[in-house]
Design a protein around this motif. Sequence first.
Motif, PDB file in Angstrom:
ATOM      1  N   MET A   1      43.862  42.011  40.202  1.00  0.00           N
ATOM      2  CA  MET A   1      43.020  40.989  39.583  1.00  0.00           C
ATOM      3  C   MET A   1      41.962  40.531  40.588  1.00  0.00           C
ATOM      4  N   PRO A   2      40.662  40.508  40.226  1.00  0.00           N
ATOM      5  CA  PRO A   2      39.631  40.062  41.143  1.00  0.00           C
ATOM      6  C   PRO A   2      39.904  38.661  41.659  1.00  0.00           C
ATOM      7  N   CYS A   3      39.336  38.358  42.841  1.00  0.00           N
ATOM      8  CA  CYS A   3      39.572  37.064  43.483  1.00  0.00           C
ATOM      9  C   CYS A   3      39.180  35.890  42.592  1.00  0.00           C
ATOM     10  N   THR A   4      38.033  36.025  41.899  1.00  0.00           N
ATOM     11  CA  THR A   4      37.562  34.929  41.050  1.00  0.00           C
ATOM     12  C   THR A   4      38.552  34.621  39.938  1.00  0.00           C
ATOM     13  N   LEU A   5      39.170  35.657  39.391  1.00  0.00           N
ATOM     14  CA  LEU A   5      40.157  35.447  38.337  1.00  0.00           C
ATOM     15  C   LEU A   5      41.412  34.793  38.885  1.00  0.00           C
ATOM     16  N   LYS A   6      41.787  35.145  40.118  1.00  0.00           N
ATOM     17  CA  LYS A   6      42.954  34.520  40.718  1.00  0.00           C
ATOM     18  C   LYS A   6      42.743  33.015  40.874  1.00  0.00           C
ATOM     19  N   VAL A   7      41.539  32.634  41.279  1.00  0.00           N
ATOM     20  CA  VAL A   7      41.237  31.214  41.426  1.00  0.00           C
ATOM     21  C   VAL A   7      41.339  30.514  40.077  1.00  0.00           C
ATOM     22  N   THR A   8      40.743  31.126  39.030  1.00  0.00           N
ATOM     23  CA  THR A   8      40.789  30.550  37.689  1.00  0.00           C
ATOM     24  C   THR A   8      42.222  30.396  37.206  1.00  0.00           C
ATOM     25  N   ALA A   9      42.997  31.457  37.309  1.00  0.00           N
ATOM     26  CA  ALA A   9      44.371  31.435  36.822  1.00  0.00           C
ATOM     27  C   ALA A   9      45.215  30.427  37.583  1.00  0.00           C
TER      28      ALA A   9
ATOM     29  N   ILE B   1      40.284  36.673  31.955  1.00  0.00           N
ATOM     30  CA  ILE B   1      40.862  37.899  32.521  1.00  0.00           C
ATOM     31  C   ILE B   1      40.450  39.107  31.696  1.00  0.00           C
ATOM     32  N   LEU B   2      40.563  39.001  30.368  1.00  0.00           N
ATOM     33  CA  LEU B   2      40.171  40.107  29.495  1.00  0.00           C
ATOM     34  C   LEU B   2      38.672  40.372  29.582  1.00  0.00           C
ATOM     35  N   GLY B   3      37.892  39.285  29.625  1.00  0.00           N
ATOM     36  CA  GLY B   3      36.441  39.433  29.683  1.00  0.00           C
ATOM     37  C   GLY B   3      35.957  40.096  30.955  1.00  0.00           C
ATOM     38  N   VAL B   4      36.501  39.675  32.092  1.00  0.00           N
ATOM     39  CA  VAL B   4      36.075  40.225  33.377  1.00  0.00           C
ATOM     40  C   VAL B   4      36.574  41.656  33.567  1.00  0.00           C
TER      41      VAL B   4
END
Length: 314
Positions: free
Chosen positions: A1-9, A281-284
């Motif tokens: 999972m990209p870093c940006t998604l990890k922050v969001t999640a 997550i799905l979008g990215v």
Amino acid sequence: MPCTLKVTARFGLFLVSVLLYTNPKKRVNMELKNFNLLLILSLLWGASFYFIAKSLLFFSYEQIVFFRVFFAALTLFGFLLLKRVKFDFDWKLWLSFLVMGILNNVIPFLAFTYAQNGITASMASLFNATTPIFVASFAHLLTQDEKLSKLKILGITIGFLGIVFLLNPHEKMVVDVYKLIALIAPISYAFAGIFGKILKGKDPIFSAFGMLTCSSLIMYLFFHTAIHAVNIEQFEHLKHVVFLAIFSTAIAYILYFELLARVGATKLLLVTFLIPISASILGVLFLNEAFTPTMYLGMITIFIALFLIIKDKK
């Protein structure tokens, strides 16, 4: 999972964890099975924005919304037959279904689907997350038993600041029309939530079937020309619309009402934090969408607002 998604999640799950486990005297007890159902529901609703984005490659927004409500109504009809639920044909009840269909299906589905011609699935899911902010605001104005407390007022104020971040007006304060249209959806959902109290005591799945049936009739009445314009070749690409109808609408309704009965409305609001995470997550990952700094700012602000509004619930 990209870093940006990890922050969001992590941020969304952090706030959910705080709501679940802090303050022992007011702890929100939720069994693991129910929490797993909550995660599944958030994934189904988050996936709806992904399915819309994929469907827009082959269908117009009117066609997508019609097939969504029509196939979802058929799915719930089959479910009601299997459960042997008695059908109620009282005209006053179906008039309520008609109003709820407009407020809870037709307007928001059209708004989000059209808006996704110009905004990402991730952005649309963030606008969807503002629904409780509008519910709290309108409930104060239109009901006698849900007046605003100081904590709710603070939450709503912060929430509207988050909406401003999401709108992100360009030079000369020009706001993207697609974002404004997306904002219509949570406002309509809020009115549906308040009006929907009239259906209290009715079978929720039958009510959902009634709403979707009325929504199908309304969509066909106003958009039959666009619906009939679908050609045979397009049916090869219908799978994402079918997934949208069956999984993100019909099955999501069944899960929603099951969880509502198990854990109550306040705890179920936790799904609001999780939908943008699954949608992003799905979008990215699958739509190559970018999560911009202003989206992060809007998301964090809205999550804090939702936290304050939910924590204020008795």
